[in-house]
Design a protein around this motif. Structure first.
Motif, mmCIF file in Angstrom:
data_model
loop_
_atom_site.group_PDB
_atom_site.id
_atom_site.type_symbol
_atom_site.label_atom_id
_atom_site.label_comp_id
_atom_site.label_asym_id
_atom_site.label_seq_id
_atom_site.Cartn_x
_atom_site.Cartn_y
_atom_site.Cartn_z
ATOM 1 N N ASN A 149 -7.660 6.143 9.105
ATOM 2 C CA ASN A 149 -7.235 5.081 10.017
ATOM 3 C C ASN A 149 -6.131 5.642 10.913
ATOM 4 O O ASN A 149 -5.078 6.010 10.414
ATOM 5 C CB ASN A 149 -6.694 3.901 9.197
ATOM 6 N N SER A 189 -4.373 -0.171 0.047
ATOM 7 C CA SER A 189 -3.468 -1.202 0.532
ATOM 8 C C SER A 189 -4.287 -2.482 0.406
ATOM 9 O O SER A 189 -5.261 -2.674 1.130
ATOM 10 C CB SER A 189 -3.084 -0.949 1.995
ATOM 11 N N GLY A 223 0.828 -1.205 0.000
ATOM 12 C CA GLY A 223 0.000 0.000 0.000
ATOM 13 C C GLY A 223 0.859 1.249 0.000
ATOM 14 O O GLY A 223 0.556 2.236 -0.670
ATOM 15 N N MET A 224 1.968 1.214 0.739
ATOM 16 C CA MET A 224 2.847 2.384 0.786
ATOM 17 C C MET A 224 3.482 2.664 -0.578
ATOM 18 O O MET A 224 3.640 3.815 -0.970
ATOM 19 C CB MET A 224 3.941 2.207 1.854
ATOM 20 N N THR A 247 -3.332 -5.281 1.163
ATOM 21 C CA THR A 247 -2.948 -6.078 2.330
ATOM 22 C C THR A 247 -4.143 -6.304 3.269
ATOM 23 O O THR A 247 -4.181 -7.295 3.993
ATOM 24 C CB THR A 247 -1.871 -5.278 3.118
ATOM 25 N N LYS A 248 -5.085 -5.357 3.234
ATOM 26 C CA LYS A 248 -6.163 -5.323 4.233
ATOM 27 C C LYS A 248 -7.399 -6.060 3.734
ATOM 28 O O LYS A 248 -7.353 -7.251 3.526
ATOM 29 C CB LYS A 248 -6.469 -3.872 4.594
ATOM 30 N N TYR A 289 -3.207 8.132 7.926
ATOM 31 C CA TYR A 289 -2.541 6.926 8.431
ATOM 32 C C TYR A 289 -1.060 7.266 8.697
ATOM 33 O O TYR A 289 -0.421 7.949 7.881
ATOM 34 C CB TYR A 289 -2.684 5.819 7.376
ATOM 35 N N ASP A 296 -7.127 7.551 -0.533
ATOM 36 C CA ASP A 296 -6.758 6.227 -0.029
ATOM 37 C C ASP A 296 -8.063 5.619 0.489
ATOM 38 O O ASP A 296 -8.631 6.088 1.471
ATOM 39 C CB ASP A 296 -5.721 6.388 1.092
HETATM 40 N N1 PLP Z 1 -3.228 3.120 3.897
HETATM 41 C C1 PLP Z 1 -3.892 2.790 5.010
HETATM 42 C C2 PLP Z 1 -5.176 3.493 5.315
HETATM 43 C C3 PLP Z 1 -3.394 1.817 5.863
HETATM 44 O O1 PLP Z 1 -4.063 1.501 6.977
HETATM 45 C C4 PLP Z 1 -2.154 1.182 5.554
HETATM 46 C C5 PLP Z 1 -1.569 0.164 6.438
HETATM 47 O O2 PLP Z 1 -2.013 -0.040 7.562
HETATM 48 C C6 PLP Z 1 -1.494 1.568 4.394
HETATM 49 C C7 PLP Z 1 -2.055 2.528 3.580
HETATM 50 C C8 PLP Z 1 -0.170 0.958 4.013
HETATM 51 O O3 PLP Z 1 -0.360 -0.293 3.473
HETATM 52 P P1 PLP Z 1 0.781 -1.444 3.400
HETATM 53 O O4 PLP Z 1 1.019 -1.886 4.800
HETATM 54 O O5 PLP Z 1 0.185 -2.462 2.506
HETATM 55 O O6 PLP Z 1 1.998 -0.804 2.803
#
Ligand code: PLP
Length: 409
Positions: free
Chosen positions: A153, A200, A82-83, A202-203, A107, A178
């Motif tokens: 978040n 992201s 996500g970053m 990942t979530k 975040y 985001d």
């Molecule tokens: N954006 C939000 C709102 C998030 O909560 C997060 C991670 O917690 C990210 C971006 C970053 O994602 P990643 O951990 O996949 O790099």
């Protein structure tokens, strides 16, 4: 098609190789051709085809097409996290000297990234609440983009996407959102005027916490002014597609922050159940927030609670739901730790958007690089506990949390 049907039967599904019901995992670096001429055409984008998985891969394409379809975008580019998605979404068109306007409640990782970007000459002005009124005086000569989270978040501030998009466009700026915590199940930001959406994956999209990933979705609608957005110089010929073309064939390829084929496969699989999971997660979160709100000594933050300033907006904009995260203030750091330690079902781990309920004390973990002032702008106090609600049965979650609060008294 309604949301869950589209997740399973959308147009992009029919493009999987050999009619497979899920995209086959093309776990390779490179793709073979019969002649030098063919490779020459592929490298010059005169013929369709894959050459190297950092540049493109069929499994990754399958995920990109699926998520782009679910968000109503023109194209998507998948990234390693996500970053990476957030960083590339900005560096794709920003140059030294340019300025971002962002919400103060971002975040923590994004906040830290924006600090890193200062060393490259890209600065950020923060606004406490992302509203046209508060944004009003901020855009200046150097401003090039407005960036915010749909549901922040962990502050849980909800952006009124349409009004912020109208404000941005009135100043000739793109709006990047985001949407990680909202997912396309709660809202399609592009339909409300956002120009670029990042997640992201990942979530919630992956859903099971099995792979780190990110994605950038371009609406393909922003009318880039190539004199003003110098980072897109050289891409004028592509007009509104310039952003995606540079991301895919320029910076994205050169930076090398690509998604792996296995991650793309896991994300496609996760996406199929996004609607089911999000419905259960949001219902659970609302029930848990309402139950915890009955306990006088703790202060709960959840967008659908009557005391939230975002209640009406969340109801109207987020499909009548409030998302899967809630936070509460326990009274002191010791009480916050006590409650976390007494929980049985909630897993003590970072991250959000998992099928399992996850719980964390953000001040001592996620926000250790921030000042007290920055933490508080993001809704993080010494006694704040963040809960990313999972798909367990609400009854079990409510009794687990209520018993943990009692045990910590
Ligand atoms: N954006 C939000 C709102 C998030 O909560 C997060 C991670 O917690 C990210 C971006 C970053 O994602 P990643 O951990 O996949 O790099």
């Amino acid at each position: 098609m309604e949301f869950n049907t589209k997740l399973l039967h959308g147009t992009a599904v029919k493009r999987y190789a050999e009619g497979a019901t899920l995209p086959p995992i093309a776990q390779v670096n490179a793709f073979r051709y019969n002649s030098a001429e063919e490779l020459d055409r592929v490298f010059h984008h005169r013929a369709a085809g894959y050459s190297y998985s950092r540049v493109g891969n069929p499994t990754v394409t399958a995920f990109e097409q699926r998520i782009s379809e679910m968000e109503g975008g023109s194209a998507a580019v998948a990234c390693s996290s996500g970053m990476t998605a957030i960083m590339l979404s900005l560096l794709n068109f920003l140059c030294s000297g340019d300025e971002i306007i962002a919400s103060a409640g971002l975040y923590g990782g994004s906040f830290d990234l924006f600090k890193d970007l200062e060393k490259l000459g890209i600065t950020t002005k923060y606004v406490r609440h992302m509203t046209p009124e508060e944004l009003g005086p901020l855009p200046g000569e150097r401003t090039r983009v407005i960036f915010g989270e749909v549901i922040s978040n962990p502050g849980l501030e909800v952006m009124d996407i349409r009004s912020v998009a109208d404000f941005a466009h009135g100043h000739g700026l793109p709006l990047i959102v985001d949407a990680t915590t909202a997912t396309p199940f709660l809202v399609n930001p592009i339909a409300l005027g956002a120009d670029i959406v990042v997640h992201s994956t990942t979530k919630y999209i992956n859903g099971s916490g099995s792979a780190i990933g990110g994605v950038i979705i371009d609406s393909g609608r922003f009318p880039w002014d190539f004199g003003k957005f110098r980072g897109l110089g050289g891409y004028q010929a592509f007009g509104k597609a310039a952003y995606t073309v540079r991301l895919r064939t320029g910076l994205g390829e050169n930076a090398g922050g690509c998604m792996t084929p296995v991650t793309a496969f896991l994300n496609v699989t996760g996406l199929e159940t996004l609607g089911l999971r999000m419905r259960q997660i949001c219902q659970n979160a609302q029930k848990l927030a309402e139950a915890l709100d009955q306990i006088p000594e703790i202060q709960v933050n959840y967008p659908l609670l009557p005391q939230s300033r975002y209640r009406d907006l969340a109801f109207r904009q987020l499909n009548e739901m409030g998302g899967g995260i809630l936070t509460f203030r326990a009274g002191s750091r010791e009480k916050a730790f006590g409650i976390i330690n007494a929980l049985h079902y909630a897993v003590k781990a970072t991250s959000i958007g998992d099928v399992r309920t996850l719980v964390i004390h953000p001040a001592s973990t996620l926000y250790i690089q921030s000042t007290k002032e920055q933490r508080e702008a993001a809704g993080v106090y010494e006694d704040t506990v963040r809960v990313s609600v999972g798909i367990e049965d609400a009854k079990d979650l409510i009794s687990d949390f209520c018993e943990a609060v009692s045990a910590s008294r």
